[in-house]
Design a protein around this motif. Sequence first.
Motif, PDB file in Angstrom:
ATOM      1  N   LEU A   1       2.538  22.516 -25.202  1.00  0.00           N
ATOM      2  CA  LEU A   1       1.624  23.654 -25.302  1.00  0.00           C
ATOM      3  C   LEU A   1       0.157  23.326 -25.040  1.00  0.00           C
ATOM      4  CD1 LEU A   1       1.485  26.682 -25.894  1.00  0.00           C
ATOM      5  CD2 LEU A   1       1.267  26.122 -28.335  1.00  0.00           C
ATOM      6  N   PRO A   2      -0.412  22.225 -25.586  1.00  0.00           N
ATOM      7  CA  PRO A   2      -1.846  21.974 -25.358  1.00  0.00           C
ATOM      8  C   PRO A   2      -2.222  21.808 -23.891  1.00  0.00           C
ATOM      9  CG  PRO A   2      -1.016  20.615 -27.159  1.00  0.00           C
ATOM     10  CD  PRO A   2       0.174  21.233 -26.503  1.00  0.00           C
ATOM     11  N   GLY A   3      -1.291  21.337 -23.061  1.00  0.00           N
ATOM     12  CA  GLY A   3      -1.609  21.109 -21.663  1.00  0.00           C
ATOM     13  C   GLY A   3      -1.942  22.378 -20.902  1.00  0.00           C
ATOM     14  N   ILE A   4      -1.415  23.508 -21.332  1.00  0.00           N
ATOM     15  CA  ILE A   4      -1.726  24.767 -20.662  1.00  0.00           C
ATOM     16  C   ILE A   4      -3.225  25.068 -20.773  1.00  0.00           C
ATOM     17  CG2 ILE A   4      -1.160  27.211 -20.527  1.00  0.00           C
ATOM     18  CD1 ILE A   4       1.159  25.242 -19.938  1.00  0.00           C
ATOM     19  N   PHE A   5      -3.776  24.816 -21.943  1.00  0.00           N
ATOM     20  CA  PHE A   5      -5.211  25.061 -22.152  1.00  0.00           C
ATOM     21  C   PHE A   5      -6.063  24.021 -21.425  1.00  0.00           C
ATOM     22  CE2 PHE A   5      -2.939  26.784 -25.834  1.00  0.00           C
ATOM     23  CZ  PHE A   5      -3.379  28.104 -25.804  1.00  0.00           C
ATOM     24  N   LEU A   6      -5.576  22.766 -21.350  1.00  0.00           N
ATOM     25  CA  LEU A   6      -6.332  21.740 -20.633  1.00  0.00           C
ATOM     26  C   LEU A   6      -6.392  22.060 -19.141  1.00  0.00           C
ATOM     27  CD1 LEU A   6      -7.835  19.052 -20.586  1.00  0.00           C
ATOM     28  CD2 LEU A   6      -5.625  17.915 -20.273  1.00  0.00           C
ATOM     29  N   ALA A   7      -5.300  22.554 -18.575  1.00  0.00           N
ATOM     30  CA  ALA A   7      -5.300  22.913 -17.154  1.00  0.00           C
ATOM     31  C   ALA A   7      -6.375  23.954 -16.860  1.00  0.00           C
ATOM     32  CB  ALA A   7      -3.918  23.440 -16.746  1.00  0.00           C
ATOM     33  N   LEU A   8      -6.512  24.927 -17.738  1.00  0.00           N
ATOM     34  CA  LEU A   8      -7.546  25.953 -17.572  1.00  0.00           C
ATOM     35  C   LEU A   8      -8.943  25.346 -17.696  1.00  0.00           C
ATOM     36  CD1 LEU A   8      -8.102  28.981 -17.191  1.00  0.00           C
ATOM     37  CD2 LEU A   8      -8.022  29.218 -19.689  1.00  0.00           C
ATOM     38  N   LEU A   9      -9.126  24.416 -18.641  1.00  0.00           N
ATOM     39  CA  LEU A   9     -10.423  23.755 -18.819  1.00  0.00           C
ATOM     40  C   LEU A   9     -10.816  22.976 -17.563  1.00  0.00           C
ATOM     41  CD1 LEU A   9     -12.722  22.999 -20.876  1.00  0.00           C
ATOM     42  CD2 LEU A   9     -11.381  20.923 -21.347  1.00  0.00           C
TER      43      LEU A   9
ATOM     44  N   PHE B   1      -9.829  23.512 -14.470  1.00  0.00           N
ATOM     45  CA  PHE B   1     -10.103  24.455 -13.386  1.00  0.00           C
ATOM     46  C   PHE B   1     -11.487  25.091 -13.528  1.00  0.00           C
ATOM     47  CE2 PHE B   1      -9.854  28.732 -11.511  1.00  0.00           C
ATOM     48  CZ  PHE B   1      -9.525  28.399 -10.195  1.00  0.00           C
ATOM     49  N   LEU B   2     -11.924  25.353 -14.766  1.00  0.00           N
ATOM     50  CA  LEU B   2     -13.183  26.064 -14.989  1.00  0.00           C
ATOM     51  C   LEU B   2     -14.401  25.149 -15.062  1.00  0.00           C
ATOM     52  CD1 LEU B   2     -12.032  28.703 -17.660  1.00  0.00           C
ATOM     53  CD2 LEU B   2     -12.422  29.062 -15.212  1.00  0.00           C
ATOM     54  N   THR B   3     -14.234  23.872 -15.433  1.00  0.00           N
ATOM     55  CA  THR B   3     -15.415  23.044 -15.725  1.00  0.00           C
ATOM     56  C   THR B   3     -15.561  21.794 -14.868  1.00  0.00           C
ATOM     57  OG1 THR B   3     -14.330  21.712 -17.459  1.00  0.00           O
ATOM     58  CG2 THR B   3     -15.315  23.814 -18.132  1.00  0.00           C
ATOM     59  N   VAL B   4     -14.514  21.339 -14.200  1.00  0.00           N
ATOM     60  CA  VAL B   4     -14.616  20.121 -13.390  1.00  0.00           C
ATOM     61  C   VAL B   4     -14.942  20.499 -11.950  1.00  0.00           C
ATOM     62  CG1 VAL B   4     -13.364  18.132 -12.466  1.00  0.00           C
ATOM     63  CG2 VAL B   4     -13.071  18.782 -14.866  1.00  0.00           C
ATOM     64  N   ARG B   5     -16.019  19.917 -11.416  1.00  0.00           N
ATOM     65  CA  ARG B   5     -16.431  20.194 -10.041  1.00  0.00           C
ATOM     66  C   ARG B   5     -15.849  19.149  -9.089  1.00  0.00           C
ATOM     67  NH1 ARG B   5     -21.531  20.658 -12.813  1.00  0.00           N
ATOM     68  NH2 ARG B   5     -22.134  18.622 -11.951  1.00  0.00           N
ATOM     69  N   GLU B   6     -15.561  19.590  -7.887  1.00  0.00           N
ATOM     70  CA  GLU B   6     -15.100  18.658  -6.850  1.00  0.00           C
ATOM     71  C   GLU B   6     -16.279  17.786  -6.425  1.00  0.00           C
ATOM     72  OE1 GLU B   6     -12.579  16.746  -4.291  1.00  0.00           O
ATOM     73  OE2 GLU B   6     -11.999  18.342  -5.685  1.00  0.00           O
ATOM     74  N   PRO B   7     -16.183  16.439  -6.577  1.00  0.00           N
ATOM     75  CA  PRO B   7     -17.337  15.588  -6.243  1.00  0.00           C
ATOM     76  C   PRO B   7     -17.450  15.320  -4.748  1.00  0.00           C
ATOM     77  CG  PRO B   7     -15.531  14.234  -6.998  1.00  0.00           C
ATOM     78  CD  PRO B   7     -15.063  15.666  -7.127  1.00  0.00           C
ATOM     79  N   LYS B   8     -18.666  15.002  -4.318  1.00  0.00           N
ATOM     80  CA  LYS B   8     -18.893  14.552  -2.949  1.00  0.00           C
ATOM     81  C   LYS B   8     -18.293  13.163  -2.786  1.00  0.00           C
ATOM     82  CE  LYS B   8     -20.964  14.588   1.160  1.00  0.00           C
ATOM     83  NZ  LYS B   8     -20.622  15.560   2.227  1.00  0.00           N
ATOM     84  N   ARG B   9     -17.557  12.953  -1.703  1.00  0.00           N
ATOM     85  CA  ARG B   9     -16.928  11.660  -1.485  1.00  0.00           C
ATOM     86  C   ARG B   9     -17.981  10.619  -1.108  1.00  0.00           C
ATOM     87  NH1 ARG B   9     -11.239  12.021  -0.935  1.00  0.00           N
ATOM     88  NH2 ARG B   9     -10.504  14.184  -0.698  1.00  0.00           N
ATOM     89  N   HIS B  10     -17.834   9.398  -1.677  1.00  0.00           N
ATOM     90  CA  HIS B  10     -18.728   8.289  -1.365  1.00  0.00           C
ATOM     91  C   HIS B  10     -17.951   7.254  -0.579  1.00  0.00           C
ATOM     92  CE1 HIS B  10     -22.062   9.639  -3.901  1.00  0.00           C
ATOM     93  NE2 HIS B  10     -21.140  10.005  -4.769  1.00  0.00           N
ATOM     94  N   ALA B  11     -18.463   6.867   0.576  1.00  0.00           N
ATOM     95  CA  ALA B  11     -17.746   5.938   1.451  1.00  0.00           C
ATOM     96  C   ALA B  11     -17.958   4.500   1.020  1.00  0.00           C
ATOM     97  CB  ALA B  11     -18.222   6.108   2.891  1.00  0.00           C
ATOM     98  N   THR B  12     -16.935   3.654   1.245  1.00  0.00           N
ATOM     99  CA  THR B  12     -17.145   2.213   1.204  1.00  0.00           C
ATOM    100  C   THR B  12     -17.822   1.800   2.496  1.00  0.00           C
ATOM    101  OG1 THR B  12     -15.016   1.714   2.249  1.00  0.00           O
ATOM    102  CG2 THR B  12     -15.015   1.942  -0.140  1.00  0.00           C
ATOM    103  N   ALA B  13     -18.057   0.509   2.663  1.00  0.00           N
ATOM    104  CA  ALA B  13     -18.687   0.031   3.893  1.00  0.00           C
ATOM    105  C   ALA B  13     -17.735   0.010   5.079  1.00  0.00           C
ATOM    106  CB  ALA B  13     -19.247  -1.389   3.665  1.00  0.00           C
ATOM    107  N   SER B  14     -16.457   0.286   4.817  1.00  0.00           N
ATOM    108  CA  SER B  14     -15.479   0.264   5.909  1.00  0.00           C
ATOM    109  C   SER B  14     -15.709   1.426   6.865  1.00  0.00           C
ATOM    110  CB  SER B  14     -14.063   0.361   5.335  1.00  0.00           C
ATOM    111  OG  SER B  14     -13.126   0.548   6.369  1.00  0.00           O
TER     112      SER B  14
END
Length: 451
Positions: free
Chosen positions: A200-208, A210-223
Amino acid sequence: MDSADLPKPEVTGQTPMSVYAWYVVGVLMLASVLSFLDRMMLSLLIDPIRKSLALSDTKVSLLAGLAFAFSFVVFAFPIGHWVDHRGRRNVIALGVAVWSFATMSCGLAGTFLRLFLARSFVGVGEASLIPTSVSMIPDYVPAGRRGLAMSILACGVSIGGGLALLIGGAFIGWANHARPILPFVGRIEPWKLSFIAAGLPGIFLALLIFLTVREPKRHATASPIDSHAPSLSEVLAYLGKHRAVFILMFVGFSGFAMNGYAFNVWGPAFFMRLHGFTPGEVGLLFGIGFGVGGTAGIIFGGLLSDWLARRGYSDAPVRVGLWSTWFQAPFFLGAYLISNIYLAMPCFVVAMFGASIVGGLQSVMVQSLTPNRMRGLVGALYGACVNLAGLGIAPTVIALMEENFFGGSTGIGKALAVMSIASLAMTSTLLWIGLPMVRARALALQGGGYG
């Protein structure tokens, strides 16, 4: 390609982390907590499930291992390929929701087949966690802090394992006494109710997420490969060119998984069968072992790896993992073979500390060997290897050894001891052989080399 579309250079050194970056690490750690809780709840319920559904230990091991591991492996690769090319936030939110609903469905299963299918969908959902975390965290965390960040994420395993058994043991004791009646379901067996409560708790975490975590800008290695999203053929070509180091590391680290999951699945049954523990007593012991010993080991391993990395050891995560094999082996043997429970229990707690040292370092190892835009798929491949070995193979091998060579259910300790010796010896050998290759590959990526 326009320069604005290129990934930013990868952050290194002592670049400070933002508060929000720590928040994302914390949320992903919470997802790891719930994933391991849902994954390992079955370990505490082995004997009730076995009696309720009239199953052998081998069939129970298939529920604990193969049902989860097969679907995990099948779905890890398309998910890993997706996160290398597209967004990652929505993938992890959906994955949490899927494994949580699947865990709850375990509580509604009344046959072996239905329970097997429900456990399979737990694997489908959890296949999202490793590739998304391995891909996202380096885009939030500078290189000199990744050991600690990945160790915090890996604390979800120790905390989740501890909670699954500590709270689960107490919950089963309450359910056995209260025999609650659920709306639309009626009176339900305590082991089924435990699965519903765990999911049951995972249902609420999935919503959290989706609402609060932003997609980060990708950072490249030197490759140079990080200038674009690589195709599947490019990823396979990279893995093929450097197959020696990847085979040594992935198979070597799979030995850690075989040793760890063997005990995670069968440890509670071992203490209940051989030492007469109740589920509540097992939960207390494992809460201390996982929650205290395990968490301390994970943090210690991350800090030690970061300390070595800042002093120029590009093979730091593998080096620390190698040392941990030598430390943990005698304590696991003591926990399994010493008949005095007052000596076996501290051996178990110290063994959990040693086994957990590598918890956060496995992802750092993958990151150190892999360009940024390949980490999702390579992380998925790594997750498939360790879960297939740890959950798909080890629990069933333990059951087969116990039933065919060590006299049945009371021979579980001897079977576990054999697994520890064999898996840790293999891991120690392969990591030792692979250390020079790890150093060379990590330095090549840091210096801009792809070949």
